[in-house]
Design a protein around this motif. Structure first.
Motif, short mmCIF file in Angstrom:
data_model
loop_
_atom_site.label_atom_id
_atom_site.label_comp_id
_atom_site.label_asym_id
_atom_site.label_seq_id
_atom_site.Cartn_x
_atom_site.Cartn_y
_atom_site.Cartn_z
N GLN A 1 13.02 12.51 1.06
CA GLN A 1 12.74 13.85 0.58
C GLN A 1 13.07 13.89 -0.90
N GLU B 1 0.83 -1.21 0.00
CA GLU B 1 0.00 0.00 0.00
C GLU B 1 0.86 1.25 0.00
N HIS B 2 1.46 1.54 -1.14
CA HIS B 2 2.26 2.76 -1.29
C HIS B 2 1.96 3.38 -2.64
N TYR B 3 1.95 4.72 -2.67
CA TYR B 3 1.77 5.37 -3.96
C TYR B 3 3.06 5.35 -4.76
N ARG C 1 0.34 13.00 -10.79
CA ARG C 1 1.41 13.48 -9.92
C ARG C 1 1.53 12.58 -8.69
N VAL C 2 2.72 12.06 -8.45
CA VAL C 2 2.97 11.24 -7.26
C VAL C 2 4.00 11.96 -6.41
N GLU C 3 3.59 12.29 -5.19
CA GLU C 3 4.50 13.02 -4.30
C GLU C 3 5.38 12.03 -3.56
N GLN C 4 6.48 12.55 -3.10
CA GLN C 4 7.36 11.76 -2.23
C GLN C 4 6.63 11.35 -0.96
N GLU C 5 6.96 10.19 -0.46
CA GLU C 5 6.46 9.81 0.86
C GLU C 5 7.39 10.46 1.87
N TRP C 6 6.98 11.64 2.31
CA TRP C 6 7.89 12.55 2.99
C TRP C 6 8.46 12.00 4.28
N TRP C 7 7.77 11.02 4.88
CA TRP C 7 8.28 10.50 6.15
C TRP C 7 9.43 9.53 5.94
#
Lengths: 499, 1068
Positions: free
Chosen positions: A460, A381-383, A451-457
């Protein structure tokens, strides 16, 4: 024969065990807590903590306020039971009947055992000595009844042996709590000034029964032995181990095979009777000259299929070197698991049989080619595309979520995105053409961006804008641009192929 | 081309929206928007804040609400005019009142019923199905909406950068065309700028109760849901420009503004067809004649006329009448009440009975309210007896109806502790780490962030994960978390309240409240009345009842003799245990120095021991001036008027604010903003701008910087615990009345206080002891003499004897007391009789524990023995028969005095037999311990030892870590001062000891005596050694060095004796 019992008490069972694991904790004030109605309540305190006035039942925050540098660890639930079980098994060297006495003790029925240690006192001393050497604080007492031994081990002065027949008199000076009564009863006795057993043991039974219920009388009877107390001894675990001695040394492969087959049959029958199957097994051959040779096999599903296991072993038994011959075969199951029987409906096709067949096939391939040749992937379950799948850990692993279908995802995903050159109109339209491995692809159709953003946790960096594109040959690719168009830093990559 | 964002979720959609309404409005203004719509889920809670922010930034805020339906897809509703707004509010109220607090149940049919005048935007599903179409059900529902809502329906289209955006837009356009529903462009805004995405993700985790690592697809895929510039929106919708136009068209159509809401007073408050003003005039003069017995002094007459004229000019008559209405109701029901606030301290309020403070003692307060340049509505808080306040609240609900009266909301904000816990959990920190972080906030200084220091627990500022946690936590602090109910603020309206603001069920039964808090109410100019609860009023009511019953006196708050020097003498000697407000340790050490001699001194006394004056370092200057040690001087001539009545030292909140206005050139609005920001933003450290402005302003006007800084610190102190003079004045009256009762009728005072517990600083043991010292005989609880409450019996010497009631017995229920009392006819002679009256065995055991059978001739032990035999006795059939198995008498061990005392404490928290410390006096004497009462005979600076039970440990935030401890022995109390370093050293003793012995220097300053502690020792062990004979065997396991049983619960003999003694209460 007169019955004799020893009760053993571990006042600091779990904290002592922790100190055994981590010697630094020895003699340190240590408390173990567990949450209870939203508060952290102390479940166990080490001797050092105890002597500072910290007892189970207090709240961790209060203790921390007083002793800011005390060591606080979460209470390992079930540990006490586990330890007592192990200790009781260990105690079976002293008597065949050793029982667990929750929450922190062991009872031994040592009737007729003590003469082997030259009497009662040396027997108890020996037990105390051995357990003490393990690092446990331990107290013990022996008496004709469990109740009396229990009371003396917990509340007695240094006494450890209650002479036969003297159990009641030995208890007269002990507090009421030594009778294992409910708190309410003990408190009531204390309020009435009846602090020691001697102060009420002689009172009329009716007067006692009316005020304190039958339990008190029952406890008194258990002390004197008028009422029996049952002890439930622990059972030693079974070992899955079979051996076959040969009258004559075996030298041939056929002979070894027959021996192995017989052992497998024995073991599998036993496993079948207990509803279990093995995950790994070792076959050991003892040569007449004392040399020992062994081979091991593992399975993907617990198995008790002798034929299948035989095949797995057969792939390996060729390496045996019998020379003068083997005189002893041993077969040991190292890991055993229960086989869950799914109730199968008659008319519904199920995959249980298939799974078993697949598992047996995998067992064979793996024993031939090694463990790293076959992979299965499950959705994660990750984008972020690189994290959107994972390796299946075992044949049982099922997908917890479905593969994503709400957004287009390629059939073939490159493990590492590959840089490409593109010609692209600004600001965020799809490219018109791109070069990949020297080949020019003119784009005819395209969709995006997604658009897929970074998984910031975790990481970066720039987001990615993905495009599905189709070239003039009708082949479809998954391309992305890393980051915003502006700034000139953005680069283009190819990340996958659609069917 | 203009663009207006219509789909905005603020953080009043709890755990979804990532920005405050104010931030969204400000961002919109910065982006050059003309208007923005706020549409939270099923609530209007955030719109007033947005509206207020809109006023500041000259931005029009469109009121909207996203309606989540139980049987249809969501719709956003925008009222176009006032009546449509009223319908929207009514709709939400209906949904709220059907459901439990926190949810709102709405159905399609409700929408259709109230849809007139509203525009709607339908929200399509997020994703398309496998054949790239919307789910068929959406088509169906949309068609239905179109039929029902007609041309007022729009369809939202947004581009949030998902892969199928283009396909989705195409399908929406198809739907739009087919069903003739115009498309409107929105961006489904969840935060004002993209940086808030991280916080929004964390909110999702908190909502879903998972960690960020496990949140997966529950998060949004990207950070696109922010407020985008109009050009960007136009670019995104380049293919569908009409969607942008339609959005603007919709925005233009919704011209309703919250400013149109008109608050109207209820009309029921007048009689005989008078106008409110006429009614007020009528009632005031009627009351004045009663108050002054027909002889109204000329000055009072003039003041009344002036006040009435002012109220007429400001149109406040209805407000005063509303307050008067429920105060009158309270008086009829004989519920004591007392108004406070600047408007309450007017002669009119005195005449109306809203306050009992004699206006002749206060000329200034109302005048100041009148002259106030601020045009703010009057604010009267009325305190009622805490046990009966609910009656008044229900009276208000019943009189005006639930659709017209509601309690104001309080928006619970997220504070540091809650924020770090939620964020830490979502970020996957362990419970332990969160606990430690939460406790070490003060160590996370700027130096720490710069990596220069480490925390004591070793948290590393360079750990990016930790920094992220803290960054998000700081953003999260201040977010609204839930709507609670205000402690007693009511909004009462003439029309339906539900048409002004959605009403919802409160957590408590029979309460409903509105969605807006007091600031929102103020923004819109609604008036609220406060119905508060005060324990001391209950106590005074009970005292008045006792006075009537036993002394035939009929007291009211207004007829207690005033200015009695004997009362002030008592107060000056700090003999004030139990007295309202001035009973704390800090107050009591102030009294002998302040020596109050008149009512205004009490006002000062109430206000001076508060964080404001203490942090502002104003207490000592005031005392020195009062004692004549320092001259009275003023920082400037212009401040003389403000500071005149407090000897040139600012003590009250009003004074500090006036200084800001006069000396630093603040406008009144700014001064008010300053005070507010102290309360709201103190936690966020945003006050530094104000600090600079104030100090620079004052220094610029020629004041010393030091004075300016002190004024600022004082304002800071007031922020959290504002205590204005007008409130102090009302409290001072209760101080005086409770002191007067204590002074003249200590028996009544003690009984009333005990019957109103829990209340105040002291426990029953101290109250009883104090009463005894004042010559009141206290009698023990007894089955033949006691009532449920503590009662007064016949007069002994000066006062009535006080009989302790069953309410003092721990675990004894009022129901059992009723059974016991109804069966007492006239007296009991055996336990059997009480049992037959229906009292349970458990209750009888409690009575035995409390030693309440003495009048039957049984001590507690024998009584318990007999009670426990009842267990198996056949009930009823053979009543009064001696059980034959009991023929044999059992001799129980004799109880010693010490055991009785401990058991008294265990059962009733006090003992009349003796003080526990007296049991060990001999041993203490051998250590050289001085009895507490002898301290006053010593010389200042002498080295002494005292010992006693720890009553109170107090560590006020204003005293830089100093701990104050109060010890009690059989002779009196000793006040200890422990400096923080010493506390660290003796932490264990101080926190653990029941009987604490300390060595230190005695400090005597007039009547104020302190012991400055140098060494501490836990002497609780002495108690174990007293009744040696009775405890034989209990300590056996302990004595031979072996552990006592830690496993089983009951066997901690030392504990069981000591645990009955009070633990000592901790205050902060």
């Amino acid at each position: 024969m007169r019955r004799r019992f020893v009760t053993i008490w571990f006042p600091f069972l779990v904290t002592d065990w922790m100190a055994r694991q981590k010697p630094a904790l020895k003699d340190a004030p240590l408390i173990l807590y567990a949450p209870e109605r939203g508060r952290m309540v102390i479940k166990a305190a080490s001797k050092a903590a105890h002597s500072k006035g910290i007892f189970p039942g207090m709240v961790v925050a209060d203790c921390r306020a007083i002793f800011p540098d005390i060591t606080v660890v979460e209470y390992p639930t079930g540990k006490a039971e586990e330890l007592l079980e192990a200790l009781a098994l260990w105690c079976m060297r002293f008597t065949p009947a050793a029982a667990i006495d929750l929450p922190d003790g062991i009872v031994l029925d040592c009737s007729g055992c003590t003469h082997l240690w030259q009497g009662d006192a040396p027997y108890v001393a020996h037990i105390l000595g051995r357990l003490g050497n393990f690092g446990y604080h331990v107290r013990a007492a022996m008496a004709d009844t469990v109740a009396a031994a229990w009371a003396v081990s917990r509340y007695g002065r240094n006494q450890t042996i209650v002479l036969p027949g003297e159990q009641l008199s030995a208890l007269l000076d002990l507090p009421a709590a030594a009778l294992r009564l409910e708190n309410a009863v003990t408190e009531k006795l204390e309020k009435l000034g009846l602090n020691t057993i001697g102060q009420f043991a002689h009172l009329p039974r009716t007067a006692l029964r009316k005020r304190f219920g039958v339990t008190l009388l029952q406890r008194l009877d258990q002390v004197s032995g008028f009422e029996m107390e049952l002890v439930q001894p622990v059972q030693p675990p079974k070992e899955y181990f079979e051996r076959l001695t040969c009258t004559e040394p075996i030298c041939t492969a056929k002979g070894i095979e027959i021996g192995l087959g017989r052992l497998l049959e024995l073991l599998c029958n036993r496993l079948a009777a207990e509803g279990k199957g093995l995950r790994s097994a070792t076959f050991r051959c003892h040569r007449v000259d004392g040399d020992v040779q062994e081979v091991s096999v593992g399975t993907n599903l617990p198995s008790r299929n002798a034929a299948h296991l035989m095949k797995l072993f057969e792939l390996k038994t060729g390496q045996f070197q019998p020379d003068l011959g083997f005189e002893l075969f041993e077969l040991e199951a190292n890991a055993v698991e229960s086989i869950a029987f799914d109730q199968t409906a008659i008319w519904v096709e199920t995959d249980t049989a298939d799974t078993a067949a697949v598992a047996e096939l995998l067992d064979k391939i793996i024993s031939k080619r090694g463990t790293n040749v076959i992979h299965r992937y499950l959705p994660a379950e990750h984008y972020w595309p690189e994290r959107s799948y994972q390796l299946a850990a075992s044949i049982h692993a099922r997908k917890e979520i479905e593969w994503r279908t709400d957004q287009p995802r390629p059939i073939h995903l490159l493990p590492i995105p590959h840089v490409i050159d593109v010609t692209v109109p600004l600001p965020d339209y799809p490219p018109m053409l791109f070069f990949y491995k020297g080949q020019r692809h003119q784009i005819k159709k395209a969709d995006g961006p997604e658009r897929v953003e970074q998984e910031w946790w975790m990481q970066q960096g720039e987001f990615r804008d993905y495009y599905c594109v189709e070239d003039e040959e009708g082949k479809r690719y998954w391309l992305f641009r890393s980051g915003h168009v502006d700034g000139g830093r953005s680069r283009w990559y190819i990340h996958g192929f659609f069917a | 081309m203009k663009y207006t964002e219509l789909q905005v979720t603020s953080n009043f959609t709890f755990l979804r929206g990532g920005s405050h309404p104010e931030e969204l409005v400000q961002q919109a203004a910065e982006l050059g928007y003309d208007a923005i719509a706020i549409a939270d889920r099923n609530t209007l809670a955030g719109v007033v804040r947005a509206h207020a922010a809109g006023r500041i930034h000259s931005l029009r805020v469109i009121i909207g609400c996203r309606l989540e339906l139980l049987d249809g897809s969501p719709l956003i509703a925008y009222p176009t005019d006032l009546s449509a707004y009223a319908r929207l509010s009514t709709l939400l109220s209906e949904g709220n009142l059907r459901a439990e607090k926190g949810s709102c149940h709405l159905y399609k049919a409700d929408i259709y019923k109230y849809s007139q005048g509203m525009r709607f935007v339908a929200i399509p599903p997020d994703s398309l199905n496998a054949s790239f179409e919307f789910d068929a059900s959406f088509h169906v529902i949309l068609q239905e909406y179109r039929q029902q809502l007609g041309k007022n329906l729009y369809l939202a289209a947004n581009r949030s950068y998902l892969a199928n955006d283009a396909k989705r837009m195409f399908r929406l356009a198809q739907l739009s065309e087919e069903l003739v529903i115009p498309l409107v462009a929105t961006n489904d805004v969840h935060y004002h700028n993209p940086a808030r995405r991280e916080l929004q993700d964390i909110l999702t985790c908190i909502r879903e109760k998972c960690t960020i690592q496990k949140a997966g697809f529950r998060l949004h895929q990207n950070a696109e849901r922010y407020l985008k510039p109009a050009e960007e929106m136009q670019r995104l919708f380049a293919q569908y420009p009409q969607a942008i136009e339609r959005a603007q068209e919709l925005a233009d159509a919704c011209q309703f503004s919250l400013d149109e809401l008109k608050y109207q007073y209820p009309e029921e408050i007048t009689t005989d067809g008078r106008t409110p003003q006429e009614e007020l005039v009528h009632l005031t003069w009627k009351g004045a004649n009663e108050r002054f017995n027909g002889h109204i002094p000329e000055s009072v007459r003039k003041t009344i006329e002036m006040e009435l004229e002012f109220m007429e000019r400001k149109n406040y008559a209805s407000y005063f009448l509303t307050v008067y209405d429920y105060v009158r109701e309270a008086n009829e029901r004989k519920i004591l009440c007392q108004g406070r606030g600047s408007a309450a301290n007017s002669v009119v309020c005195y005449c109306l009975g809203i306050t009992s403070v004699d206006p002749s003692k206060f000329k200034l307060l109302f005048a100041r309210f009148m002259s106030d340049a601020r045009n703010e509505p009057p604010d009267i808080d009325v305190d009622f007896e805490h046990e009966r306040r609910e009656e008044i609240m229900q009276y208000i609900y019943n009189k005006y109806g639930r659709d017209r009266a509601g309690i104001v909301a309080t928006v619970t904000q997220v504070h540091w502790k809650g924020a770090i816990r939620d964020v830490g959990k979502a970020m996957g920190l362990s419970t332990d780490a969160i606990g430690v972080l939460s406790a070490t906030r003060y160590e996370l200084t700027e130096e720490w962030y710069e990596g220069k220091t480490a925390t004591s627990e070793g948290f590393d500022a360079n750990d990016p994960h930790l920094r992220k946690v803290l960054e998000i936590t700081n953003q999260y602090i201040g977010f609204p978390r839930q709507l609670g109910q205000h402690t007693g603020g009511f909004v009462i309206t003439q029309g339906k309240l539900t048409e002004l603001c959605p009403v919802l069920n409160a957590r408590m039964a029979n309460r409903t409240n509105i969605e807006w808090n007091k600031d929102d109410i103020e923004t819109l100019g609604f008036l609220k009345v406060d119905v508060l609860a005060l324990g001391m009023l209950t106590c005074i009511r009970k005292a008045f009842d006792l006075a009537e019953q036993h002394y035939g006196l009929n007291f009211t708050l207004a007829n207690i003799p005033q200015d009695d020097p004997k009362v002030y003498d008592m107060i000056s000697h700090a003999d004030t245990i139990g007295v309202f407000q001035i009973e704390s340790r800090a107050q009591m050490s102030m009294l002998p120095r302040l020596k109050p001699r008149c009512f205004y001194d009490l006002v000062i006394e109430v206000a001076i021991v508060r964080p404001g004056p203490i942090q502002g370092d104003m207490v000592h200057p005031y005392l020195r001036r009062r004692e004549g040690k320092d001259p009275v001087e003023y920082p400037s001539e212009e401040l003389k008027e403000i500071l005149g009545r407090t000897l040139g030292v600012p003590l009250f909140q009003e004074q500090a604010m006036e200084i800001a206005i006069v000396a630093a050139g603040f406008t009144p609005a700014e001064a008010d903003g300053l005070r507010r920001s102290m309360a709201t933003f103190k936690a966020k450290g945003k006050v530094s701008d104000w600090e600079k402005k104030l100090i620079e302003g004052m220094v610029g006007n020629g004041y010393e910087e030091d004075f300016a800084r002190r004024v600022f610190r004082q304002l800071e102190g007031f922020g959290a615990y504002g205590f204005p003079e007008s409130h102090a004045a009302s409290f001072a009256l209760l101080v005086y009345i409770s002191s007067w009762i204590k002074c003249y009728y200590p028996d009544i005072f003690a009984a009333a206080l005990l019957n109103s517990q829990p209340m105040g600083f002291y426990q029953p043991a101290q109250l009883v002891r104090d009463a005894r010292e004042h010559g009141v005989e206290i009698r023990p609880v007894d089955v033949n003499h006691s009532d449920w409450d503590n009662t007064l019996e016949e007069k002994t010497v000066n006062f009535c004897a006080l009989r302790l009631g069953f309410r003092q017995v721990k675990g004894f229920k009022e129901d059992d007391a009723e059974l016991l009392l109804s069966g007492r006819n006239p007296r009991y002679t055996s336990i059997q009789m009480i049992f037959e009256a229906g009292v349970s065995i458990l209750a009888l055991e409690r009575l035995a524990d409390a030693d309440a059978f003495r009048s039957i001739g049984l001590d507690r032990r024998q009584a318990l023995w007999d009670v426990s035999a009842l267990q198996s006795a056949p009930a009823g059939m053979f009543s009064n028969q001696q059980d034959e198995t009991e023929a044999q008498q059992v001799q129980l061990p004799q109880m010693e005095l010490s055991q009785h005392i401990f058991q008294d404490y265990a059962a009733t928290s006090l003992s009349l037999k003796a003080h526990p410390v007296s049991l060990v006096r001999q041993q203490l004497a051998m250590f050289g311990v001085t009895p507490a009462t002898s301290l006053k005979e010593l010389r200042d600076g002498m080295q002494i030892k005292v010992a006693g039970l720890v009553l109170v440990r107090q560590r006020p935030g204003t005293a830089s870590g100093i701990l104050f401890i109060t010890l009690e022995d059989e002779t009196g109390v000793a006040n200890l001062v422990v400096f923080s370093k010493l506390f660290e050293q003796y932490r264990k003793e101080i926190l653990q000891a029941k009987l604490l012995m300390v060595e230190g220097k005695v400090q005597i300053e007039g009547e104020v005596i302190h012991v400055v502690v140098q060494r501490c020792m836990n002497m609780s062990g002495l108690f174990d050694k007293i009744p040696a004979s009775a405890k034989a065997g209990l300590e056996l396991a302990d004595r031979n060095g072996q552990p006592t049983n830690p496993g089983s619960k009951s066997v901690n003999p030392k504990e069981s004796v000591k645990k009955v003694l009070p633990k000592g209460r901790n205050f902060h």
